[in-house]
Design a protein around this motif. Structure first.
Motif, short mmCIF file in Angstrom:
data_model
loop_
_atom_site.label_atom_id
_atom_site.label_comp_id
_atom_site.label_asym_id
_atom_site.label_seq_id
_atom_site.Cartn_x
_atom_site.Cartn_y
_atom_site.Cartn_z
N GLU A 6 35.64 34.42 30.08
CA GLU A 6 36.48 35.44 30.69
C GLU A 6 37.88 35.42 30.10
O GLU A 6 38.37 34.36 29.68
CB GLU A 6 36.59 35.22 32.21
N GLY A 9 43.15 37.54 32.73
CA GLY A 9 43.83 37.23 33.97
C GLY A 9 45.32 37.02 33.75
O GLY A 9 45.80 36.97 32.62
N TRP A 36 30.79 40.24 38.63
CA TRP A 36 32.09 39.57 38.77
C TRP A 36 32.20 39.03 40.19
O TRP A 36 31.92 39.76 41.16
CB TRP A 36 33.24 40.54 38.51
N TYR A 37 32.58 37.78 40.29
CA TYR A 37 32.84 37.12 41.56
C TYR A 37 34.30 36.68 41.58
O TYR A 37 34.96 36.59 40.55
CB TYR A 37 31.96 35.89 41.73
N ARG A 38 34.78 36.35 42.77
CA ARG A 38 36.10 35.73 42.88
C ARG A 38 36.07 34.66 43.97
O ARG A 38 35.23 34.72 44.89
CB ARG A 38 37.18 36.76 43.17
N ARG A 45 32.64 31.62 47.09
CA ARG A 45 32.73 32.63 46.04
C ARG A 45 32.11 33.93 46.56
O ARG A 45 31.05 33.92 47.16
CB ARG A 45 31.96 32.14 44.81
N VAL A 48 32.26 40.60 43.80
CA VAL A 48 33.22 41.69 43.73
C VAL A 48 32.56 42.97 43.22
O VAL A 48 32.75 44.03 43.79
CB VAL A 48 34.39 41.31 42.79
N ASP A 89 44.01 40.13 46.50
CA ASP A 89 43.11 40.07 45.34
C ASP A 89 43.33 38.80 44.52
O ASP A 89 42.58 38.54 43.58
CB ASP A 89 43.33 41.29 44.44
N TYR A 93 38.63 34.61 39.10
CA TYR A 93 37.55 35.58 38.89
C TYR A 93 36.55 35.01 37.89
O TYR A 93 36.93 34.53 36.81
CB TYR A 93 38.12 36.90 38.40
N TYR A 94 35.27 35.10 38.25
CA TYR A 94 34.19 34.56 37.44
C TYR A 94 33.23 35.65 37.02
O TYR A 94 32.89 36.54 37.81
CB TYR A 94 33.41 33.51 38.22
N CYS A 95 32.74 35.53 35.82
CA CYS A 95 31.70 36.41 35.30
C CYS A 95 30.35 35.69 35.45
O CYS A 95 30.27 34.48 35.26
CB CYS A 95 31.99 36.70 33.83
N GLY A 108 35.91 31.08 34.49
CA GLY A 108 36.85 31.70 35.40
C GLY A 108 38.20 31.99 34.78
O GLY A 108 38.62 31.35 33.82
#
Length: 115
Positions: A6, A9, A36-38, A45, A48, A89, A93-95, A108
């Motif tokens: 990722e 950011g 996408w997670y956060r 987690r 998103v 927000d 953030y993770y893919c 992340g």
């Protein structure tokens, strides 16, 4: 094996925008979904946004109308365009890649929304 990296950011003021990118080490064409997670400290987690191999998208209620997920199969990338950012927000953030065999996660990227 798939590596996900990722980027994008950073620190942004409320109301601002950021574009996150997730680059895969091989073609994502056949992946079931890219997501996408956060996550914030002390919390689980949360999902998103997601996009299927056919291009169907799904969003958490908290980001609908503000975030847009997209995928570029030719470049093996997935992006998350984040507009009208709010302090809530703020998160890492993770893919995630969902395949027939297993799921893969990136390391992340931190997003901080603050004035």
């Amino acid at each position: 094996q798939v590596q996900l990296v990722e980027s994008g950011g950073g620190l942004v003021q409320p109301g601002g925008s950021l574009r996150l990118s997730c680059a895969a080490s091989r073609s994502i064409f056949s992946f079931n979904r890219m997501e996408w997670y956060r996550q914030t400290p002390g919390k689980e987690r949360e999902l998103v946004a997601s996009i299927t191999s056919g291009g169907s998208t799904n969003y958490a209620d908290s980001v609908k109308g503000r975030f847009t997920i997209s995928r570029d199969n030719a470049k093996s990338t997935v992006a998350l365009q984040m507009n009208s950012l709010k302090p809530e927000d703020t998160a890492v953030y993770y893919c995630k890649a969902v395949t027939f065999v297993r799921d893969y996660w990136g390391q992340g990227t931190q997003v901080t929304v603050s004035s």
